[in-house]
Design an enzyme around this catalytic site. Structure first.
Site, mmCIF file in Angstrom:
data_model
loop_
_atom_site.group_PDB
_atom_site.id
_atom_site.type_symbol
_atom_site.label_atom_id
_atom_site.label_comp_id
_atom_site.label_asym_id
_atom_site.label_seq_id
_atom_site.Cartn_x
_atom_site.Cartn_y
_atom_site.Cartn_z
ATOM 1 N N GLU A 32 -4.696 -4.889 10.742
ATOM 2 C CA GLU A 32 -3.642 -3.891 10.900
ATOM 3 C C GLU A 32 -3.842 -3.148 12.223
ATOM 4 O O GLU A 32 -4.632 -2.195 12.281
ATOM 5 C CB GLU A 32 -3.688 -2.876 9.751
ATOM 6 C CG GLU A 32 -3.467 -3.481 8.383
ATOM 7 C CD GLU A 32 -2.897 -2.463 7.392
ATOM 8 O OE1 GLU A 32 -1.858 -2.763 6.810
ATOM 9 O OE2 GLU A 32 -3.486 -1.377 7.246
ATOM 10 N N SER B 63 4.128 -2.420 10.072
ATOM 11 C CA SER B 63 5.584 -2.537 10.244
ATOM 12 C C SER B 63 6.160 -3.878 9.783
ATOM 13 O O SER B 63 7.096 -4.397 10.401
ATOM 14 C CB SER B 63 5.986 -2.229 11.695
ATOM 15 O OG SER B 63 5.616 -0.904 12.029
ATOM 16 N N HIS C 94 -9.126 1.319 5.333
ATOM 17 C CA HIS C 94 -7.819 1.460 5.992
ATOM 18 C C HIS C 94 -7.978 2.388 7.198
ATOM 19 O O HIS C 94 -8.746 3.344 7.155
ATOM 20 C CB HIS C 94 -6.790 2.027 5.005
ATOM 21 C CG HIS C 94 -5.399 1.940 5.555
ATOM 22 N ND1 HIS C 94 -4.922 2.843 6.470
ATOM 23 C CD2 HIS C 94 -4.412 1.038 5.348
ATOM 24 C CE1 HIS C 94 -3.678 2.495 6.805
ATOM 25 N NE2 HIS C 94 -3.344 1.407 6.133
ATOM 26 N N ASN D 181 0.874 -1.177 0.000
ATOM 27 C CA ASN D 181 0.000 0.000 0.000
ATOM 28 C C ASN D 181 0.910 1.225 0.000
ATOM 29 O O ASN D 181 1.552 1.521 1.008
ATOM 30 C CB ASN D 181 -0.880 -0.041 1.256
ATOM 31 C CG ASN D 181 -1.667 1.243 1.448
ATOM 32 O OD1 ASN D 181 -1.743 2.090 0.556
ATOM 33 N ND2 ASN D 181 -2.258 1.392 2.628
ATOM 34 N N LYS E 217 0.082 4.292 -0.149
ATOM 35 C CA LYS E 217 -0.521 5.466 0.491
ATOM 36 C C LYS E 217 -0.305 6.691 -0.406
ATOM 37 O O LYS E 217 -0.278 6.559 -1.621
ATOM 38 C CB LYS E 217 0.039 5.637 1.905
ATOM 39 C CG LYS E 217 -0.008 4.320 2.694
ATOM 40 C CD LYS E 217 0.284 4.470 4.141
ATOM 41 C CE LYS E 217 0.171 3.110 4.821
ATOM 42 N NZ LYS E 217 0.319 3.153 6.255
ATOM 43 N N GLY F 58 3.420 2.073 10.652
ATOM 44 C CA GLY F 58 4.428 3.125 10.482
ATOM 45 C C GLY F 58 5.237 3.417 11.735
ATOM 46 O O GLY F 58 5.934 4.425 11.803
ATOM 47 N N GLU G 174 -6.252 4.691 8.308
ATOM 48 C CA GLU G 174 -6.001 6.119 8.034
ATOM 49 C C GLU G 174 -7.244 6.777 7.451
ATOM 50 O O GLU G 174 -7.517 7.944 7.726
ATOM 51 C CB GLU G 174 -4.788 6.262 7.104
ATOM 52 C CG GLU G 174 -3.488 5.975 7.859
ATOM 53 C CD GLU G 174 -2.377 5.374 7.033
ATOM 54 O OE1 GLU G 174 -2.430 5.429 5.790
ATOM 55 O OE2 GLU G 174 -1.436 4.825 7.651
HETATM 56 P P1 13P Z 1 3.641 0.184 7.464
HETATM 57 O O1 13P Z 1 4.093 -1.104 6.811
HETATM 58 O O2 13P Z 1 4.377 1.393 6.954
HETATM 59 O O3 13P Z 1 3.613 0.065 8.948
HETATM 60 O O4 13P Z 1 2.114 0.428 6.998
HETATM 61 C C1 13P Z 1 1.193 -0.599 7.122
HETATM 62 C C2 13P Z 1 -0.043 -0.206 6.432
HETATM 63 O O5 13P Z 1 -0.760 0.690 6.860
HETATM 64 C C3 13P Z 1 -0.392 -0.897 5.182
HETATM 65 O O6 13P Z 1 -1.683 -0.634 4.786
#
Ligand code: 13P
Length: 256
Positions: free
Chosen positions: A169, A214, A99, A12, A14, A175, A101
């Site tokens: 997640e 992560s 997601h 992803n 983003k 992150g 976010e």
């Molecule tokens: P990271 O791998 O950067 O922690 O992000 C995970 C994520 O949100 C994938 O959708």
């Protein structure tokens, strides 16, 4: 891993990536042209601006391309939005919905996420439905309750193992470089498997359950080996072809 489930390694991106980043997609598309792709599926979800060009780069590669969100309506007066049909029109085959976010930044509810997944099915896309608890919810011992509630609310009744992937997640692991313990991930995924099997019957046994938060080359083998973890949803480490391919490559030893 789950016997008889073909894992999915998904990236992803983003809100990262410009045309210059297409070199990374090209390198991933080349890098996955190995025998391992018969056993492990790969996917990159770049920003919508790169979707059409990215799919063209994958013409002769097993790498799939998907989007990061879609609107719940098929078309209409929704300025700035992208429909599932538009994603399919660009030859995308997957779309991430719900997601964390987007749940946070755009106040997306389980109800809305479910409608988006249904729109994805209508367009012939596979929806990757994201769920996961916040740090406070984890501290309060609510993790499994949250997963249960989000699955019940976000996953449509018409979900099956072809049109749906569920990604666990934990919000606090995204992150941050932090990951739950192997035992915690195993517990969450076993719980999810049990929950969807009760609701969907045999389809629940073969629906893919990804772990995200992560995931990186150094922990991929350990995380992907956990029972009921059928692949990864990778953020930061999917931006570099070398890292993404290294996570994909972790399956070489796991599947031997
Ligand atoms: P990271 O791998 O950067 O922690 O992000 C995970 C994520 O949100 C994938 O959708």
């Amino acid at each position: 891993m789950t016997p008889d489930i073909r894992p999915l390694v998904a990236g992803n991106w983003k809100m990262n990536g410009t045309r210059a980043s297409l070199d990374q997609i090209k390198a991933i598309a080349e890098g996955v042209k190995t025998d391992l792709s018969e056993k492990v599926e790969t996917l990159i979800c770049p920003p919508a601006t790169l979707l059409y060009v990215a799919t063209a780069l994958c013409d002769d590669s097993p790498l799939a391309i998907g989007a990061q969100d879609c609107h719940q309506a098929q078309s209409g007066a929704h300025t700035g939005e992208i429909s599932a049909d538009m994603i399919a029109d660009c030859f995308g085959t997957y779309v991430i919905v719900g997601h964390s976010e987007r749940r946070t930044d755009n106040a997306e509810t389980d109800h809305l996420v479910r409608a988006k997944a249904e729109a994805a099915y209508e367009a012939g896309l596979t929806a990757i439905i994201c769920i996961g608890e916040t740090a406070d919810e984890r501290k309060g011992g609510q993790t499994l309750d949250i997963l249960k509630r989000q699955i019940a609310g976000s996953v449509p009744d018409s979900a099956n193992s072809e049109n749906t992937v569920i990604a666990y997640e934990p919000v606090w692991a995204i992150g941050t470089g932090l990951t739950p313990t192997v035992a915690d991930i195993a517990e969450a995924h076993a719980f999810m498997r049990d929950d969807i099997t009760k609701r969907f019957g045999p389809a629940g046994h073969t629906m893919r359950l990804l772990y995200g938060g992560s995931v990186k080359p150094s922990n991929a083998a350990e995380l992907m080996a956990i029972a009921n973890v059928d692949g990864a949803l990778i953020g930061g480490a999917s931006l570099k072809a070398e890292d993404f391919l290294s996570i994909f490559g972790a399956y070489k030893t796991l599947l031997d």
